[in-house]
Design a protein around this motif. Structure first.
Motif, PDB file in Angstrom:
ATOM      1  N   ALA A 170      53.604  70.989  23.511  1.00 20.48           N
ATOM      2  CA  ALA A 170      54.730  71.134  24.434  1.00 20.48           C
ATOM      3  C   ALA A 170      55.999  70.532  23.838  1.00 20.48           C
ATOM      4  N   ALA A 171      55.890  69.351  23.248  1.00 15.73           N
ATOM      5  CA  ALA A 171      57.060  68.685  22.660  1.00 15.73           C
ATOM      6  C   ALA A 171      57.686  69.531  21.571  1.00 15.73           C
ATOM      7  N   ASN A 172      56.872  70.141  20.743  1.00 19.31           N
ATOM      8  CA  ASN A 172      57.400  70.963  19.659  1.00 19.31           C
ATOM      9  C   ASN A 172      58.030  72.265  20.159  1.00 19.31           C
ATOM     10  N   LYS A 208      61.894  66.065  29.608  1.00 20.92           N
ATOM     11  CA  LYS A 208      60.536  66.611  29.586  1.00 20.92           C
ATOM     12  C   LYS A 208      59.939  66.502  28.171  1.00 20.92           C
ATOM     13  N   GLN A 209      60.777  66.655  27.169  1.00 19.50           N
ATOM     14  CA  GLN A 209      60.295  66.488  25.796  1.00 19.50           C
ATOM     15  C   GLN A 209      59.927  65.028  25.530  1.00 19.50           C
ATOM     16  N   ALA A 210      60.744  64.098  26.045  1.00 22.19           N
ATOM     17  CA  ALA A 210      60.421  62.676  25.892  1.00 22.19           C
ATOM     18  C   ALA A 210      59.081  62.363  26.549  1.00 22.19           C
ATOM     19  N   ALA A 244      51.757  62.160  24.207  1.00 19.27           N
ATOM     20  CA  ALA A 244      51.052  62.462  22.959  1.00 19.27           C
ATOM     21  C   ALA A 244      51.028  61.248  22.034  1.00 19.27           C
ATOM     22  N   HIS A 245      51.646  60.145  22.507  1.00 22.06           N
ATOM     23  CA  HIS A 245      51.647  58.875  21.775  1.00 22.06           C
ATOM     24  C   HIS A 245      52.539  58.904  20.529  1.00 22.06           C
ATOM     25  N   TYR A 246      53.531  59.755  20.512  1.00 23.71           N
ATOM     26  CA  TYR A 246      54.564  59.728  19.470  1.00 23.71           C
ATOM     27  C   TYR A 246      55.743  58.942  20.047  1.00 23.71           C
ATOM     28  N   LEU A 247      55.628  57.633  20.015  1.00 22.67           N
ATOM     29  CA  LEU A 247      56.554  56.780  20.753  1.00 22.67           C
ATOM     30  C   LEU A 247      57.941  56.682  20.139  1.00 22.67           C
ATOM     31  N   PRO A 248      58.101  56.655  18.815  1.00 23.25           N
ATOM     32  CA  PRO A 248      59.485  56.640  18.296  1.00 23.25           C
ATOM     33  C   PRO A 248      60.286  57.852  18.748  1.00 23.25           C
ATOM     34  N   GLN A 249      59.658  59.035  18.708  1.00 20.93           N
ATOM     35  CA  GLN A 249      60.347  60.253  19.138  1.00 20.93           C
ATOM     36  C   GLN A 249      60.644  60.213  20.640  1.00 20.93           C
ATOM     37  N   ALA A 250      59.686  59.696  21.411  1.00 19.09           N
ATOM     38  CA  ALA A 250      59.897  59.593  22.859  1.00 19.09           C
ATOM     39  C   ALA A 250      61.049  58.637  23.162  1.00 19.09           C
ATOM     40  N   ALA A 251      61.049  57.462  22.507  1.00 21.05           N
ATOM     41  CA  ALA A 251      62.092  56.467  22.765  1.00 21.05           C
ATOM     42  C   ALA A 251      63.478  57.024  22.459  1.00 21.05           C
ATOM     43  N   GLU A 252      63.588  57.760  21.359  1.00 20.08           N
ATOM     44  CA  GLU A 252      64.880  58.329  20.970  1.00 20.08           C
ATOM     45  C   GLU A 252      65.423  59.255  22.046  1.00 20.08           C
ATOM     46  N   ARG A 253      64.559  60.060  22.619  1.00 15.37           N
ATOM     47  CA  ARG A 253      65.010  61.046  23.617  1.00 15.37           C
ATOM     48  C   ARG A 253      65.253  60.401  24.978  1.00 15.37           C
ATOM     49  N   LEU A 305      65.635  55.013  31.320  1.00 11.16           N
ATOM     50  CA  LEU A 305      65.827  53.705  30.705  1.00 11.16           C
ATOM     51  C   LEU A 305      64.559  52.856  30.830  1.00 11.16           C
ATOM     52  N   TYR A 306      63.870  53.013  31.969  1.00 10.36           N
ATOM     53  CA  TYR A 306      62.595  52.296  32.138  1.00 10.36           C
ATOM     54  C   TYR A 306      61.586  52.760  31.094  1.00 10.36           C
ATOM     55  N   TRP A 307      61.439  54.063  30.928  1.00  9.82           N
ATOM     56  CA  TRP A 307      60.461  54.572  29.955  1.00  9.82           C
ATOM     57  C   TRP A 307      60.872  54.243  28.521  1.00  9.82           C
ATOM     58  N   TYR A 308      62.163  54.181  28.282  1.00 10.32           N
ATOM     59  CA  TYR A 308      62.636  53.742  26.962  1.00 10.32           C
ATOM     60  C   TYR A 308      62.164  52.314  26.693  1.00 10.32           C
ATOM     61  N   ALA A 309      62.244  51.465  27.700  1.00 12.10           N
ATOM     62  CA  ALA A 309      61.791  50.068  27.549  1.00 12.10           C
ATOM     63  C   ALA A 309      60.289  50.010  27.298  1.00 12.10           C
TER      64      ALA A 309
END
Length: 675
Positions: free
Chosen positions: A52-54, A97-99, A105-114, A130-134
């Protein structure tokens, strides 16, 4: 405590397959932008978050030819992420939704960026980004950034914001992480990651005889269009020089399109239980299967129907004694989410009706990957429903059946700020001796295999020696401790205390001796156990009380003398003993106490033995003449209490030494009756 928003955080099945599936995503998309978004939502709903992320990425960053088709309406309304993502969808909707897809999927650097990009662009509508970024920053080890973002979110969140409680709990998680990583006893742990001989993702290892059974990922040679070509399979693996060498997959399932993993084997190697799952109607369905050992390998596995009632079940694990099968299930009768259940196992491998492990273990969130250590009656399990370091933490609970207490977080470094699951050890006595578990702490996305051993705490044995007469401490007493065939010798300090390290449990005897005191031997009797020190456990023995010996003076005794290093009775000594015998015959109520001494030459140990022989020689002489042994007692004093100086002006005084080599014999008469 994790919040309800993280219930689906850990997908124990298929996450490695998702990592390897990234390369196939481009083949899933079509030229139609809206079709890609629709496909992304379908994969998201089915749990294929990386796919989905891709797909979202293809839409958000189209090729130059497609750029004109990817424009977003300028006046789009917020709140479309739950729809079919059609007209009115903003770029922030898709970024969020991509984040979410990357995080799950446990790709946290990519999630944090988005998440950060969404929060910066639209804080009013996406404050919870902002909560999920934290959360992602905490999981990546960036604790300062996580705390700063949480405080910023809480400063802007309303009192009824559904994420406020989650953010407050996340701050508690950060504090717990700081506390755990600062613990001094972490130096007692040895943690290593296994290298793997293959590019297959390997996790959930269990010992099976002299090898492991592991879960890994393979790519199907005949992939079907629209179907994830990567599947989890069971493999055997051997360990050498910290490298897991993975063999060919086990043949256990009749359905080649299903995934198999998370296995357990019986102690005799005849039975294999494992999880099998596949996606049905857009939903992953899990079930526990059983296979038996045959001459040609494993039989075709059959579903364990008693386990798979009323829902999905996974992560079977036999107790070390083979009596019970523990598993995780969302079946009816639980506390919510996946709970830990157990069922009796029969001799033929069949499984009885399942029972719930109780409220102490389970929460409304997910409890998974159970392991029961029979020797210590300890259940180890992973959960995201109790306070911990973040993600899934491993916990222990003491008890059996449905009665468990003392649930404890296993703490750092067993747990990390990521997911820690699939604990297992083959050690029959200690939980943390060559244990293995799976964690994604060292990777961008996927589970890897670790081994951990905790050095045992030192065992300190201590106690006090007291004088019976005045209850004062006895200093410089010799204490000999015999525990499990090992002998330790220590000396009491000025406070009468002795202390020594022991390697085994404090069971055995303690013998205490000192000049002018009767030797005392007693069994170890622990009156206090102190485990407050992180590095040692102190066992305090019961007080040992010594009786003082009666010290006789020359005026009250008959004295006999011995030659140097001899204990034989000389003629003059025999004359005195014969006279003493006559007195005993005339006074049938009289008793004799004999004390043996040496001069100052020789070691303390040897002189004690020699003085004992001299006292016994006098006693034997009288008993040989017919005196009842009940009327005679004797003790040895070694070089204690010399009558004469043995060194005068730096020169040896032979005459003085001769007078100190003696036996003192005291006669006690019964009290006279009053006239």
């Amino acid at each position: 405590m994790k919040t309800k928003h993280t219930n689906s955080l850990y997908k124990t099945a298929g996450r490695t397959a998702l990592c390897l599936f990234a390369c196939t995503v481009m083949q899933q998309a079509t030229a139609q932008v809206d079709q890609r978004i629709k496909q992304a939502e379908q994969y998201f709903a089915a749990g294929d978050f990386l796919t989905a992320a891709n797909l979202y990425e293809q839409y958000l960053k189209p090729s130059p030819k497609e750029k004109s088709k990817a424009d977003f309406p300028l006046n789009a309304k917020h709140g479309r992420q739950g729809s079919s993502m059609g007209k009115g969808v903003t770029k922030n909707d898709l970024l969020y939704k991509q984040a979410e897809s990357y995080r799950l999927a446990h790709y946290l650097p990519q999630a944090a960026e988005r998440y950060k990009a969404v929060a910066a662009a639209d804080m009013n509508n996406y404050a919870h980004a902002l909560y999920w970024y934290a959360v992602c920053q905490r999981a990546l080890g960036n604790y300062a950034a996580a705390e700063e973002s949480l405080n910023e979110f809480l400063a802007k969140a309303t009192a009824n914001d559904p994420y406020r409680a989650a953010a407050e709990n996340e701050l508690k998680t950060l504090n717990y992480v700081k506390q755990q990583t600062a613990r001094p006893d972490t130096v007692m742990y040895t943690l290593q990651k296994f290298a793997v001989s293959t590019d297959k993702g390997v996790f959930a290892p269990v010992y099976a005889g002299n090898q492991f059974v592991v879960t890994g990922t393979e790519k199907d040679t005949a992939a079907q269009a629209g179907v994830n070509p990567n599947h989890n399979r069971l493999y055997t693996a051997t360990l050498a020089n910290n490298v897991l060498s993975v063999s060919e997959p086990l043949t256990v399932g009749a359905d080649a399109t299903a995934n198999q993993g998370a296995a357990t084997t019986s102690a005799d190697g005849k039975h294999l239980y494992f999880t099998q799952w596949k996606t049905e109607s857009g939903k992953q369905v899990f079930a526990v299967y059983h296979a038996s050992k045959t001459a040609d390998g494993w039989s075709t596995a059959e579903e364990v129907t008693t386990v798979n009632k009323d829902g999905s079940s996974k992560h079977p694990q036999l107790s070390a004694d083979g009596k019970y099968l523990f598993f995780s299930s969302n079946r009816a009768g639980g506390k919510g989410g996946y709970d830990i259940w157990y069922a009796p196992v029969n001799a033929d491998g069949t499984v009885g009706e399942a029972m719930h492990t109780g409220a102490a273990i389970n929460t409304p969130h997910d409890e998974q990957t159970p392991f029961y250590h029979s020797a210590t009656k300890t259940l180890v399990f992973a959960t995201d429903g109790k306070a911990g370091m973040g993600g899934f933490d491993l916990f222990t609970a003491k008890g059996e059946g449905s009665n468990f207490t003392a649930v404890e977080n296993m703490g750092y470094p067993v747990n990390s700020v990521r997911d820690d699951v699939y604990f297992f050890t083959s050690d029959q006595q200690n939980l943390l001796t060559n244990a293995v578990f799976s964690s994604d702490r060292g990777s961008e996305c996927c589970l890897e295999t670790y081994t951990v051993t905790k050095a045992p705490k030192k065992k300190i044995f201590t106690g006090i020696v007291l004088d019976k007469k005045d209850n004062q401490p006895v200093a410089n007493a010799t204490v000999v401790i015999n525990v499990n065939g090992k002998q330790l010798k220590v000396t009491t300090d000025a406070n009468g205390r002795y202390k020594t390290a022991i390697e085994t449990d404090a069971e055995g005897t303690v013998t205490v001796s000192k000049h002018r005191y009767s030797e005392k031997q007693s069994n170890v009797s622990i009156v206090k156990t102190d485990e407050s020190d992180w590095s040692s456990t102190t066992f305090t023995n019961n007080d040992i009380v010594l009786d003082r010996k009666i010290i006789l003076t020359p005026e009250t005794v008959v004295t006999v003398y011995f030659d140097f290093d001899k204990h034989n009775i000389k003629p003059d000594a025999a004359f005195k003993l014969d006279s003493l015998y006559d007195i005993l015959v005339k006074n049938p109520g009289a008793i004799v106490q004999i004390s043996g001494y040496t001069d100052g030459l020789g070691s303390v140990e040897y002189n004690k033995i020699l003085s004992d022989r001299r006292a016994k020689a006098c006693a034997d002489y009288l008993m040989a003449k017919g005196v009842d042994s009940a009327r005679i007692s004797f003790e040895s004093f070694g070089e204690c209490c010399p009558l004469e100086m043995e060194i005068i002006n730096g020169r040896d005084n032979a005459d003085g030494r001769a007078k100190n080599r003696r036996g003192l014999i005291n006669i006690s008469y019964p009290p006279k009756e009053e006239e």
